[in-house]
Design an enzyme around this catalytic site. Structure first.
Site, PDB file in Angstrom:
ATOM      1  N   TYR A 171       0.032  37.212  17.916  1.00 28.88           N
ATOM      2  CA  TYR A 171      -0.334  38.608  18.094  1.00 28.88           C
ATOM      3  C   TYR A 171       0.790  39.483  17.557  1.00 28.88           C
ATOM      4  O   TYR A 171       1.944  39.041  17.395  1.00 28.88           O
ATOM      5  CB  TYR A 171      -0.518  38.932  19.575  1.00 28.88           C
ATOM      6  CG  TYR A 171      -1.788  38.437  20.213  1.00 28.88           C
ATOM      7  CD1 TYR A 171      -3.030  38.802  19.709  1.00 28.88           C
ATOM      8  CD2 TYR A 171      -1.750  37.633  21.346  1.00 28.88           C
ATOM      9  CE1 TYR A 171      -4.210  38.380  20.316  1.00 28.88           C
ATOM     10  CE2 TYR A 171      -2.920  37.202  21.969  1.00 28.88           C
ATOM     11  CZ  TYR A 171      -4.150  37.572  21.448  1.00 28.88           C
ATOM     12  OH  TYR A 171      -5.292  37.148  22.051  1.00 28.88           O
ATOM     13  N   GLU A 225      -2.121  38.850  28.270  1.00 32.99           N
ATOM     14  CA  GLU A 225      -1.437  38.925  29.569  1.00 32.99           C
ATOM     15  C   GLU A 225      -0.186  39.799  29.472  1.00 32.99           C
ATOM     16  O   GLU A 225       0.827  39.543  30.112  1.00 32.99           O
ATOM     17  CB  GLU A 225      -1.100  37.530  30.119  1.00 32.99           C
ATOM     18  CG  GLU A 225      -2.297  36.749  30.577  1.00 32.99           C
ATOM     19  CD  GLU A 225      -3.198  36.278  29.446  1.00 32.99           C
ATOM     20  OE1 GLU A 225      -4.361  36.760  29.378  1.00 32.99           O
ATOM     21  OE2 GLU A 225      -2.752  35.464  28.632  1.00 32.99           O
ATOM     22  N   ASN A 254      -9.620  42.226  19.587  1.00 31.35           N
ATOM     23  CA  ASN A 254      -9.444  40.965  20.316  1.00 31.35           C
ATOM     24  C   ASN A 254     -10.457  40.867  21.448  1.00 31.35           C
ATOM     25  O   ASN A 254     -10.445  41.695  22.374  1.00 31.35           O
ATOM     26  CB  ASN A 254      -8.027  40.873  20.907  1.00 31.35           C
ATOM     27  CG  ASN A 254      -7.764  39.506  21.526  1.00 31.35           C
ATOM     28  OD1 ASN A 254      -7.710  38.500  20.820  1.00 31.35           O
ATOM     29  ND2 ASN A 254      -7.637  39.462  22.840  1.00 31.35           N
ATOM     30  N   GLU A 255     -11.360  39.895  21.326  1.00 35.32           N
ATOM     31  CA  GLU A 255     -12.366  39.625  22.358  1.00 35.32           C
ATOM     32  C   GLU A 255     -13.070  40.917  22.801  1.00 35.32           C
ATOM     33  O   GLU A 255     -13.237  41.177  23.996  1.00 35.32           O
ATOM     34  CB  GLU A 255     -11.724  38.909  23.557  1.00 35.32           C
ATOM     35  CG  GLU A 255     -11.233  37.510  23.226  1.00 35.32           C
ATOM     36  CD  GLU A 255     -10.658  36.791  24.439  1.00 35.32           C
ATOM     37  OE1 GLU A 255      -9.999  37.456  25.271  1.00 35.32           O
ATOM     38  OE2 GLU A 255     -10.882  35.574  24.563  1.00 35.32           O
ATOM     39  N   GLU A 294      -9.253  30.101  20.299  1.00 34.41           N
ATOM     40  CA  GLU A 294      -8.363  29.954  21.446  1.00 34.41           C
ATOM     41  C   GLU A 294      -8.808  28.739  22.250  1.00 34.41           C
ATOM     42  O   GLU A 294      -9.669  28.834  23.122  1.00 34.41           O
ATOM     43  CB  GLU A 294      -8.373  31.204  22.341  1.00 34.41           C
ATOM     44  CG  GLU A 294      -7.713  32.416  21.726  1.00 34.41           C
ATOM     45  CD  GLU A 294      -7.595  33.579  22.713  1.00 34.41           C
ATOM     46  OE1 GLU A 294      -7.951  33.397  23.893  1.00 34.41           O
ATOM     47  OE2 GLU A 294      -7.150  34.661  22.288  1.00 34.41           O
ATOM     48  N   TYR A 302       2.587  28.692  30.726  1.00 34.99           N
ATOM     49  CA  TYR A 302       1.173  28.473  30.425  1.00 34.99           C
ATOM     50  C   TYR A 302       0.754  27.006  30.503  1.00 34.99           C
ATOM     51  O   TYR A 302      -0.350  26.644  30.126  1.00 34.99           O
ATOM     52  CB  TYR A 302       0.846  29.029  29.028  1.00 34.99           C
ATOM     53  CG  TYR A 302      -0.586  29.498  28.857  1.00 34.99           C
ATOM     54  CD1 TYR A 302      -0.990  30.740  29.304  1.00 34.99           C
ATOM     55  CD2 TYR A 302      -1.536  28.689  28.234  1.00 34.99           C
ATOM     56  CE1 TYR A 302      -2.300  31.179  29.146  1.00 34.99           C
ATOM     57  CE2 TYR A 302      -2.846  29.116  28.072  1.00 34.99           C
ATOM     58  CZ  TYR A 302      -3.226  30.359  28.528  1.00 34.99           C
ATOM     59  OH  TYR A 302      -4.531  30.792  28.363  1.00 34.99           O
TER      60      TYR A 302
END
Length: 574
Positions: free
Chosen positions: A86, A132, A191-192, A272, A339
């Site tokens: 990103y 996030e 994004n999404e 993803e 993560y």
């Protein structure tokens, strides 16, 4: 034939890769450079050749600049050929009109490092990234310029700042687009967006036009949404290739069916593929099991899909940049963005890393196939590069009108449409392998094709050697020699034959040492480098495409990542 015997596992010693090569003197060739979608054959094309990327997400703004090369190198060592990142608007424009792209935010330097480490780049510039991060990467000062601003829509004030930001970012990376000589093959729009309630198609169309004006045909524009029709309904943009995202607990065919409804043709892509999950303060650390991940990855790759691991290395939410969710209540996220990724927050490879590397390693790279009619592949070359081709003889045709079956480089080899000439052709007969030598220098960084050598004793209780079968599961494809005798080809990942018959008459009784040599063409049984002898043949096993074998349950950190092998493993390289 005599009785059967079982011999325990032993360690093989890597000792040589004979430089089996066809060479040509460098010639000046104008190399075409483009990345595109082949809708007719449902695939990407890199310089006109079929291409599939296996990428990993690594956000440069979550990792200290001093460690960028290390983390990128570890991605490449795992078998990945691309990195996804990103671009966080809030950090790059901390106040209106003041842009920061130096030091820890030097995006251009990060992209150059990726190219130096032989990685392509998937760029996700936003403006919204989620990730996030605080406010999903949008700069909080947007809320001060217009308190009732409608984010992620065609709101006039919002779009004024979005367009300025995107033009700045995309102008700065234009030289790094693939068609312009750089590594960026894909640029994501938003994004999404299908998960956002606004569903403003005019907003997405305007973003597409802004990005297209800077990217042109030098990279492919794409979108990413959840693998469901409700997400793709608002996420799909005309003229932008729609991809999906899903985790390891998802039915792969069902997920890709959603993509197929909106993209009837073109490559399958999971943008993803979740290797772990985010964690909020006050809840258990979220994790995803390695076995589930590698099994689903196997399924994705078996469908010739491209995939991006989210995350491959998570890093850290330094400062005050961690975001929050709101469901039934407010849920702030951790400072750590580990993560449960294959590479830990501190940059250490995990067992998940090696399990993923094992699965990727079972997918042959850079291999042409007469049986599968694969006659071309993408190459990333510069002028003067030497090309080496290893040609394998799998047996000449023995029936019909085509028995005049020559082997070798039999027709023109072309690069970008130009014929490559002046090849130096060398034959390497393998009827006798005693001339292969061993170097005592330790070296764990090798790749196949390679020769491996191991020695073993038969049990003292055996009065004479008995017949047995070599079980090479865990290896890829190659040729085995027992005490200099060629016992044949093995190819357990394809099947149906797994074992090779070993006549007892070619084994030496105790206490003499027996020698096993493997010429492995595709994938070594790393990190154990072991084989087994079994008392019965396996001639009818046809595993799923690149199915995981039972021996892959334990993985070691290779020495190039600062840990050594098991004490029982000794590897010698020429």
């Amino acid at each position: 034939m005599g009785g059967r015997q079982t011999v325990c596992r032993w360690t093989l010693l890597l000792f040589s890769f004979v430089h089996v090569a066809l060479q040509y003197e460098p010639t000046t060739v104008e190399l075409p450079r483009f990345f595109s979608i082949d809708y007719e054959n449902d695939q990407f094309l890199l310089n006109g050749s079929p291409f599939r990327y296996v990428s990993g997400s690594l956000h440069y703004f979550r990792v200290p600049r001093a460690y960028w090369r290390d983390r990128l190198r570890k991605l490449r060592a795992a078998g990945l050929n691309a990195v996804s990142t990103y671009v966080e608007w809030s950090q790059h424009e901390p106040s209106p009109g003041r842009f920061e792209f130096s030091g820890e935010l030097d995006l251009q330097y990060f992209i150059r490092l990726a190219q130096e480490e032989d990685l392509l780049v998937l760029l996700r510039p936003g403006p919204y990234i989620c990730a996030e991060r605080d406010m999903g990467g949008l700069p909080p000062w947007l809320l001060t310029v217009k308190p009732d601003i409608y984010l992620r829509t065609n709101d006039t004030t919002y779009m004024e700042y979005v367009e300025r930001y995107l033009n700045y970012v995309l102008t700065s990376v234009q030289v790094y687009l693939y068609g312009n000589g750089g590594p960026i093959i894909m640029v994501q729009i938003e994004n999404e967006y299908g998960s956002y309630q606004a569903c403003d198609s005019s907003y997405m169309t305007q973003l597409r036009d802004i990005v297209k004006s800077k990217v042109g045909d030098a990279a492919v524009l794409y979108s990413t949404d959840g693998a469901g029709l409700s997400f793709l309904r608002c996420g799909k943009i005309e003229g932008v290739y729609a991809t999906v995202d899903f985790g390891a607990d998802t039915n792969v065919d069902t997920a890709f069916l959603a993509q197929r409804i909106y993209e009837p043709h073109g490559p399958l892509v999971n943008s993803e593929f979740y290797t772990g999950w985010l964690t909020h303060w006050g809840e258990p650390f979220q994790s995803v099991g390695t076995e589930t991940i590698v099994n689903t990855l196997d399924e994705i790759l078996a469908r010739n899909a491209s995939v991006n691991f989210f995350m491959f290395h998570g890093g850290t939410n330094f400062g005050f940049l961690a975001g929050a969710n709101f469901g039934d209540n407010y849920q702030p996220q951790l400072t750590s963005y580990d993560y449960d990724a294959p590479i830990t927050e501190a940059g250490d490879p995990t067992s998940k890393y090696f399990a993923i590397r094992e699965v990727i390693g079972r997918v042959p790279k850079g291999i042409l196939s007469r049986s599968e009619k694969i006659t071309s592949m993408p190459l990333s070359l510069s002028e003067g590069t030497k090309i080496q081709v290893l040609v394998e003889n799998q047996g000449r045709i023995n029936y019909g009108s085509l028995i005049n079956d020559f082997k070798g480089l039999l027709s023109n080899a072309t690069l970008g449409g130009d014929v490559l000439e002046d090849w130096i052709i060398t034959g390497f007969p393998l009827h006798e392998i005693s001339s292969l030598g061993v170097n005592s220098t330790y070296n764990y960084t090798f790749s196949c094709p390679a020769f491996f050598r191991g020695t073993f004793e038969l049990p003292e209780s055996y009065s004479e050697p008995l017949d047995t079968f070599l079980d090479p599961r865990g290896w890829g494809k190659g040729v085995a020699f027992i005490n200099g005798f060629n016992i044949g080809r093995y190819w357990p990942i394809l099947g149906p034959q797994v074992t090779l018959y070993v006549p007892g008459c070619h084994l030496k009784p105790y206490p003499a040492l027996n020698e096993l040599v493997l010429l492995e063409l595709e994938k070594a049984n790393s990190p154990h480098y072991t084989v087994s002898f079994v008392p019965e043949p396996i001639l009818d096993e046809r595993p799923p495409a690149y199915a995981a074998a039972s021996h892959t349950s334990h993985f070691l950190v290779p020495p190039q990542l600062n840990q050594g092998p098991q004490t029982s493993v000794t590897i010698l390289a020429v």
